[in-house]
Design a protein around this motif. Structure first.
Motif, PDB file in Angstrom:
ATOM      1  N   GLN A   1       0.816  -1.200   0.000  1.00 47.03           N
ATOM      2  CA  GLN A   1       0.000   0.000   0.000  1.00 47.03           C
ATOM      3  C   GLN A   1       0.860   1.263   0.000  1.00 47.03           C
ATOM      4  OE1 GLN A   1      -3.059   0.082  -0.602  1.00 47.03           O
ATOM      5  NE2 GLN A   1      -4.344  -1.196   0.690  1.00 47.03           N
TER       6      GLN A   1
ATOM      7  N   TYR B   1       2.075   1.630  -3.599  1.00 53.89           N
ATOM      8  CA  TYR B   1       0.933   1.884  -4.478  1.00 53.89           C
ATOM      9  C   TYR B   1       0.408   3.307  -4.303  1.00 53.89           C
ATOM     10  CZ  TYR B   1      -3.506   0.925  -6.872  1.00 53.89           C
ATOM     11  OH  TYR B   1      -4.576   0.947  -7.740  1.00 53.89           O
ATOM     12  N   ASN B   2       0.231   3.725  -3.054  1.00 54.33           N
ATOM     13  CA  ASN B   2      -0.302   5.061  -2.787  1.00 54.33           C
ATOM     14  C   ASN B   2       0.714   6.158  -3.085  1.00 54.33           C
ATOM     15  OD1 ASN B   2      -3.082   4.639  -1.694  1.00 54.33           O
ATOM     16  ND2 ASN B   2      -1.977   3.354  -0.252  1.00 54.33           N
TER      17      ASN B   2
ATOM     18  N   ASN C   1      -6.320  -1.099   8.427  1.00 57.95           N
ATOM     19  CA  ASN C   1      -7.115  -0.908   7.211  1.00 57.95           C
ATOM     20  C   ASN C   1      -8.282   0.053   7.417  1.00 57.95           C
ATOM     21  OD1 ASN C   1      -5.903  -2.805   5.179  1.00 57.95           O
ATOM     22  ND2 ASN C   1      -6.291  -4.262   6.817  1.00 57.95           N
TER      23      ASN C   1
ATOM     24  N   LEU D   1      -7.709   3.288   5.675  1.00 59.04           N
ATOM     25  CA  LEU D   1      -7.921   3.244   4.229  1.00 59.04           C
ATOM     26  C   LEU D   1      -9.399   3.279   3.868  1.00 59.04           C
ATOM     27  CD1 LEU D   1      -5.328   0.714   2.762  1.00 59.04           C
ATOM     28  CD2 LEU D   1      -5.572   3.117   2.224  1.00 59.04           C
TER      29      LEU D   1
ATOM     30  N   THR E   1     -11.179   6.029   1.566  1.00 59.48           N
ATOM     31  CA  THR E   1     -11.911   5.680   0.349  1.00 59.48           C
ATOM     32  C   THR E   1     -13.242   6.412   0.279  1.00 59.48           C
ATOM     33  OG1 THR E   1     -10.895   3.482   0.229  1.00 59.48           O
ATOM     34  CG2 THR E   1     -12.988   3.783  -0.913  1.00 59.48           C
TER      35      THR E   1
ATOM     36  N   VAL F   1      -4.363   7.852   4.437  1.00 65.60           N
ATOM     37  CA  VAL F   1      -3.608   6.851   3.666  1.00 65.60           C
ATOM     38  C   VAL F   1      -2.163   6.834   4.140  1.00 65.60           C
ATOM     39  CG1 VAL F   1      -2.684   6.338   1.375  1.00 65.60           C
ATOM     40  CG2 VAL F   1      -5.096   6.863   1.640  1.00 65.60           C
TER      41      VAL F   1
ATOM     42  N   SER G   1       0.113   3.764   5.775  1.00 68.89           N
ATOM     43  CA  SER G   1       1.457   3.388   5.326  1.00 68.89           C
ATOM     44  C   SER G   1       2.467   3.467   6.461  1.00 68.89           C
ATOM     45  CB  SER G   1       1.896   4.296   4.174  1.00 68.89           C
ATOM     46  OG  SER G   1       1.063   4.121   3.049  1.00 68.89           O
TER      47      SER G   1
ATOM     48  N   GLY H   1       4.073  -2.416  -5.523  1.00 67.59           N
ATOM     49  CA  GLY H   1       3.020  -1.420  -5.385  1.00 67.59           C
ATOM     50  C   GLY H   1       3.281  -0.196  -6.250  1.00 67.59           C
TER      51      GLY H   1
ATOM     52  N   GLY I   1       0.857   0.681  -9.299  1.00 71.47           N
ATOM     53  CA  GLY I   1       0.215   1.989  -9.259  1.00 71.47           C
ATOM     54  C   GLY I   1       0.448   2.774 -10.534  1.00 71.47           C
TER      55      GLY I   1
ATOM     56  N   ASN J   1      -7.080   1.547  -3.693  1.00 63.98           N
ATOM     57  CA  ASN J   1      -6.302   0.893  -2.633  1.00 63.98           C
ATOM     58  C   ASN J   1      -7.184   0.094  -1.678  1.00 63.98           C
ATOM     59  OD1 ASN J   1      -7.527   2.947  -1.113  1.00 63.98           O
ATOM     60  ND2 ASN J   1      -5.681   4.220  -1.120  1.00 63.98           N
TER      61      ASN J   1
END
Length: 517
Positions: A37, A40-41, A112, A115, A119, A141, A145, A179, A183, A205
């Motif tokens: 994550q 990716y983020n 989580n 996240l 979202t 986010v 992380s 990630g 991404g 994510n």
């Protein structure tokens, strides 16, 4: 308890333990919702930059009847980008107490929540007409992380056998690089990197988070946490048996029991085994170890690897790649770090941590010099220099992925005991996120001030890091904590550990293994 002196067959015990299915799936489940994550983020925010800035300006016009000028829009965008780093800092500070209070596995699951809330914010920001919701979402986010970047390596380091500890822990870097790469792919204009789909890109994510929530509960908690922090020997043995393929390794269990007894003998109560960051900072016996992880964590962000992702756009443009095609070339940068991390995962238990770190920063130093020369010559119109600059971009990222990207996260798990480990990760993580924030804020000013020489500060960081880590960091490959502590003591001019918390000699502290790991 049996030692291998009593049972010679146990001499071969470590060599029989390999990657079990439970260990593999535990690593994948934890990492897909963890350090994956982070990568990716970090990368998905790049593709929708112009669309988000348009949304910010349109929202401002609706509110106040006038648009933002370029400096004001850049400032708000800077807040959005920086919110990720600030959230990471808060997450790093939160990770230690969470890991102690809830355990490593449950902390990753609870993480989580950040996240899921983020979202909801990004999916409703357009309806609400609020760009501030994006800032808050990126902060949350970042918190996710920050927690995962600290708790996950701790979880891996405590769950893996000694001879696989580096490879298992280095999986965190592999998933981070994966990630970043994924991404970049998802952010392509053909997928989610469009004007209408950018909220879904930022919300994508959620899928890795859901995968972790559905799978991680089926896998065991860290055996060391269960035994040393919770005092639950039976649960520890069950977790260890699952992770090791059905049998409880006698030597490994004995070593954990001895660490537990050592902590008790150090007058640390069973209900307060974990050190606080302040207590760790005051502990003179661990000062060298702490300085080492603080320097390594800071260097990982100050070395300029994330900045070179930003600079790659201009390098590719100067090399003649059409602007609309640069997004495809940029994927190559993420792929380079991903491939380098996979290669390093195979090398770490052969080459060792120390050589990968020193070698990585040394190579990055060399490429910084070549890159600077190429930029200077490129500005003078020398033919072929844009292509040399492209080579330097990929080589710099490859060198980072081979060592610093993964080894840095392993160090606190290997050189601190169970009591100090959460606090060590909190301190190291704080330095990492503050450094990332500083680089993100200062790099544009560095480029404006130094121009073609903008990578000289990063060259300085890489050289100093290679020298400092070469002088302070012993090799930790395949060694138990007492052996590593003994190496640090030697580097501290043989000073004896004091105040009743000194580690016993290796012979006293662990079962004899005739030098086999």
């Amino acid at each position: 308890m049996l030692s291998n002196r009593d049972n010679p067959a146990e001499d071969e015990e470590p060599s029989r333990i390999s990657w079990t299915a439970t260990l593999v799936f535990t690593v994948c489940s934890a990492a897909i919702g963890g350090t994956f994550q982070y990568g990716y983020n970090l990368s998905i925010i790049n593709a929708p930059t112009s669309y988000i800035q348009t949304f910010i300006n349109d929202t401002y016009i609706e509110r106040w009847g006038t648009g933002l000028d370029t400096p004001q829009l850049t400032l708000i965008w800077t807040f959005i980008v920086s919110a990720f780093s600030l959230g990471g800092l808060f997450g790093a500070l939160l990770a230690g107490p969470m890991a102690v209070q809830f355990g490593r596995k449950k902390s990753l699951l609870l993480n989580n929540i950040f996240l899921f809330v983020a979202t909801v914010l990004v999916l409703t920001c357009q309806i609400a007409g609020s760009f501030e919701m994006i800032i808050l979402a990126r902060f949350l986010v970042g918190m996710n992380s920050g927690v995962s970047m600290n708790v996950q390596p701790m979880y891996f380091g405590e769950s893996a056998p000694v001879h696989l500890r580096g490879a298992v822990a280095f999986s965190s870097a592999v998933f981070t690089a994966f990630g970043i790469f994924l991404g970049q792919v998802i952010g392509l204009t053909e997928i989610l990197g469009t004007k209408n789909l950018w909220p879904y890109l930022l919300a994508s994510n959620t899928l890795p988070a859901l995968i972790q929530v559905l799978t991680l509960p089926w896998f065991p908690e860290s055996p060391r946490y269960l035994l040393i922090d919770k005092g639950d020997k039976e649960s520890c043995e069950r977790a260890l048996a699952r992770l090791r393929g059905g049998e409880v390794p006698v030597l490994e269990m004995e070593e954990m029991m001895q660490e537990k007894e050592q902590l008790k003998s150090s007058a640390i109560k069973s209900n307060s085994t974990a050190k606080t960051p302040w207590a760790l900072l005051k502990d003179k016996d661990l000062r060298t170890q702490l300085r080492t992880v603080m320097a390594a964590s800071s260097a990982m962000m100050l070395c300029g690897n994330d900045s070179i992702y930003f600079y790659a756009y201009y390098i590719f443009l100067a090399a003649g790649i059409p602007a609309q095609k640069i997004q495809y070339a940029a994927i190559g940068t993420g792929a380079s770090e991903f491939l380098a991390s996979i290669l390093s995962n195979f090398l770490i238990e052969r080459a060792g941590r120390r050589y990968l770190l020193i070698g990585g920063y040394s190579l990055m130093s060399c490429w910084s010099i070549i890159f600077t020369i190429a930029l200077v010559l490129q500005s003078q119109g020398v033919a072929g220099m844009p292509y040399l600059s492209m080579v330097c971009v990929f080589a710099y990222i490859l060198s980072f992925g081979l060592g610093p990207a993964g080894v840095t996260g392993i160090l606190p798990a290997e050189i601190f005991d169970q009591a100090a480990r959460p606090a060590a990760y909190m301190i190291a993580g704080s330095f990492m996120w503050v450094s990332l924030f500083l680089v993100g804020m200062l790099f544009p000013f560095i480029v404006n001030a130094l121009g073609n020489y903008c990578f000289l500060p990063f060259l300085f960081v890489c050289v100093v890091s290679a020298v400092f880590l070469g002088l302070t960091l012993p090799e930790t490959k395949g060694k138990t904590l007492p052996q590593i502590t003994s190496e640090f003591d030697k580097k501290n001019a043989g000073k004896n550990r004091q105040n009743g918390v000194e580690s016993p000699s290796v012979a006293e502290y662990q079962p004899e293994s005739d030098g086999k790991q």
